[in-house]
Design an enzyme around this catalytic site. Structure first.
Site, short mmCIF file in Angstrom:
data_model
loop_
_atom_site.label_atom_id
_atom_site.label_comp_id
_atom_site.label_asym_id
_atom_site.label_seq_id
_atom_site.Cartn_x
_atom_site.Cartn_y
_atom_site.Cartn_z
N ARG A 1 0.81 -1.22 0.00
CA ARG A 1 0.00 0.00 0.00
C ARG A 1 0.85 1.27 0.00
O ARG A 1 1.93 1.31 0.58
CB ARG A 1 -0.92 0.00 1.23
CG ARG A 1 -1.95 -1.12 1.19
CD ARG A 1 -2.67 -1.28 2.53
NE ARG A 1 -3.67 -2.34 2.46
CZ ARG A 1 -3.42 -3.63 2.69
NH1 ARG A 1 -2.19 -4.02 3.00
NH2 ARG A 1 -4.39 -4.52 2.60
N HIS B 8 2.56 -12.81 -4.84
CA HIS B 8 1.47 -12.93 -3.88
C HIS B 8 0.93 -14.37 -3.85
O HIS B 8 -0.28 -14.59 -3.92
CB HIS B 8 0.35 -11.95 -4.25
CG HIS B 8 -0.43 -11.45 -3.07
ND1 HIS B 8 -0.95 -12.30 -2.10
CD2 HIS B 8 -0.79 -10.19 -2.71
CE1 HIS B 8 -1.60 -11.57 -1.21
NE2 HIS B 8 -1.51 -10.29 -1.55
N ASP C 28 -1.79 -9.18 8.57
CA ASP C 28 -1.60 -8.53 7.27
C ASP C 28 -0.60 -7.40 7.49
O ASP C 28 -0.91 -6.23 7.30
CB ASP C 28 -2.92 -8.01 6.71
CG ASP C 28 -2.81 -7.59 5.24
OD1 ASP C 28 -1.74 -7.83 4.63
OD2 ASP C 28 -3.79 -7.02 4.71
N HIS D 154 -0.84 -2.63 -4.53
CA HIS D 154 -0.31 -3.61 -5.49
C HIS D 154 -0.28 -3.11 -6.93
O HIS D 154 -0.55 -3.86 -7.87
CB HIS D 154 -1.09 -4.90 -5.41
CG HIS D 154 -0.91 -5.67 -4.13
ND1 HIS D 154 0.25 -5.60 -3.39
CD2 HIS D 154 -1.75 -6.51 -3.46
CE1 HIS D 154 0.12 -6.39 -2.32
NE2 HIS D 154 -1.08 -6.94 -2.34
N GLU E 213 4.96 -12.42 1.19
CA GLU E 213 5.27 -11.50 0.10
C GLU E 213 6.58 -10.77 0.42
O GLU E 213 6.58 -9.76 1.13
CB GLU E 213 4.13 -10.50 -0.09
CG GLU E 213 2.76 -11.15 -0.25
CD GLU E 213 1.64 -10.17 0.08
OE1 GLU E 213 1.58 -9.09 -0.53
OE2 GLU E 213 0.83 -10.49 0.97
#
Length: 310
Positions: free
Chosen positions: A40, A136, A210, A65, A275
């Site tokens: 982000r 991802h 996350d 992304h 990731e």
């Protein structure tokens, strides 16, 4: 296709059956190649050489992304280099999704004789720009199924003493905090589900995990161990090694049972993502590892996913 301790093969990565399903996907980033900027950027804004750039807003108030038509949604040129290696190439034009610079990207996927999926990234630009590539992959070591089992019992270890806390819109607050004494401490192997629903502000902000872990590194850019997972029932294991300074770990918090390949489904938290990347919102944090690429320079990254069985 990865064998368990009894030699039974199963597909351990979630995806779709065909291009049409990808184009209409409820999860557009499902096991895709990500760019121009993974993760982000706050409000989709960043400043470079005194000029402010505005990217597409596609995740709450933020850019995510590379935008709706980022690298995950592009048709790449593909060359089968040999039995083990696939090379992908793309030229991203100036101004695509709001980014400056024409960028040439080459990504090579190689299966080694040591059961490693090795991903090598190379990019160049004709104008100063920002870049942060990643993959991802949605890993489901139990094997995809209908429904695919949850990752709650998956044993996980992460080589990181620190992580980046986030605000309610999943943008880093700017702090770099110790994992010690928090649900984010995976320095010693523990089940993913052990603290995933903890009464913790950061867990609530991410709806689970996350977040970006700050990997322990002796040297900038060294290829080093990042994380390891082990699926107890099957014995399947996977290690992640990377040259990147961080790894965003996503516990598939927003899946809702949507259809994936081969008639299988993806319930909430039926996969986990590692990731490997630079930190989110880095263009707006001068003290984060830099993500600027200049003409004459090369962006390089290597990430390895090594599979095994216990």
């Amino acid at each position: 296709m990865v064998p368990d301790r009894n030699g039974n093969l199963a597909n351990v990565i979630q995806g779709y059956d065909n291009i049409k399903d990808f184009q209409n996907a409820p999860e557009p980033f499902l096991s895709t190649l990500i760019g121009r900027f993974g993760n982000r950027i706050c409000k989709g804004k960043f400043t470079l050489n005194g000029k402010e750039y505005q990217l597409a807003i596609n995740n709450g108030p933020n850019a995510l992304h590379g935008g709706p038509t980022g690298y995950h949604a592009q048709v790449w040129d593909a060359v089968q280099m040999n039995d083990n290696t696939l090379a992908l190439n793309i030229v991203e034009p100036y101004g695509h999704e709001g980014f400056t610079g024409e960028v040439h990207v080459n990504v090579e996927y190689t299966w080694t004789d040591d059961d490693e999926l090795k991903i090598d990234y190379l990019a160049t630009t004709n104008k100063k720009t920002i870049i942060n590539l990643t993959h991802h992959a949605f890993f489901a070591l139990a094997g995809i199924a209908n429904p695919t089992p949850t990752i709650d019992d998956l044993l996980c270890e992460v080589n990181a003493d620190h992580y980046l806390p986030i605000d309610p819109t999943s943008i880093p607050t700017g702090e770099i905090l110790k994992v010690e004494g928090t649900p984010f401490d995976f320095r010693t192997q523990k089940p993913v589900g052990q603290d995933i629903n903890a009464d913790n502000e950061q867990i609530k902000n991410g709806a689970g995990y996350d977040h970006c872990w700050v990997l322990n590194k002796k040297e900038v850019g060294e290829l080093s161990f990042a994380a390891r997972i082990e699926e107890p029932a099957s014995g399947r294991t996977m290690e992640c090694w990377t040259t990147e300074p961080g790894v965003q770990i996503y516990s598939d918090n927003w899946a809702n049972g949507y259809k994936i390949q081969n008639g299988c489904t993806a319930p909430r938290r039926s996969a986990i993502c590692f990731e490997a990347q630079h930190f989110p919102d880095s263009p707006n944090r001068a003290y984060f590892p830099p993500v600027v690429l200049r003409p004459g320079e090369q962006y390089r990254q290597t990430t390895i996913y090594k599979f095994g069985v216990k």
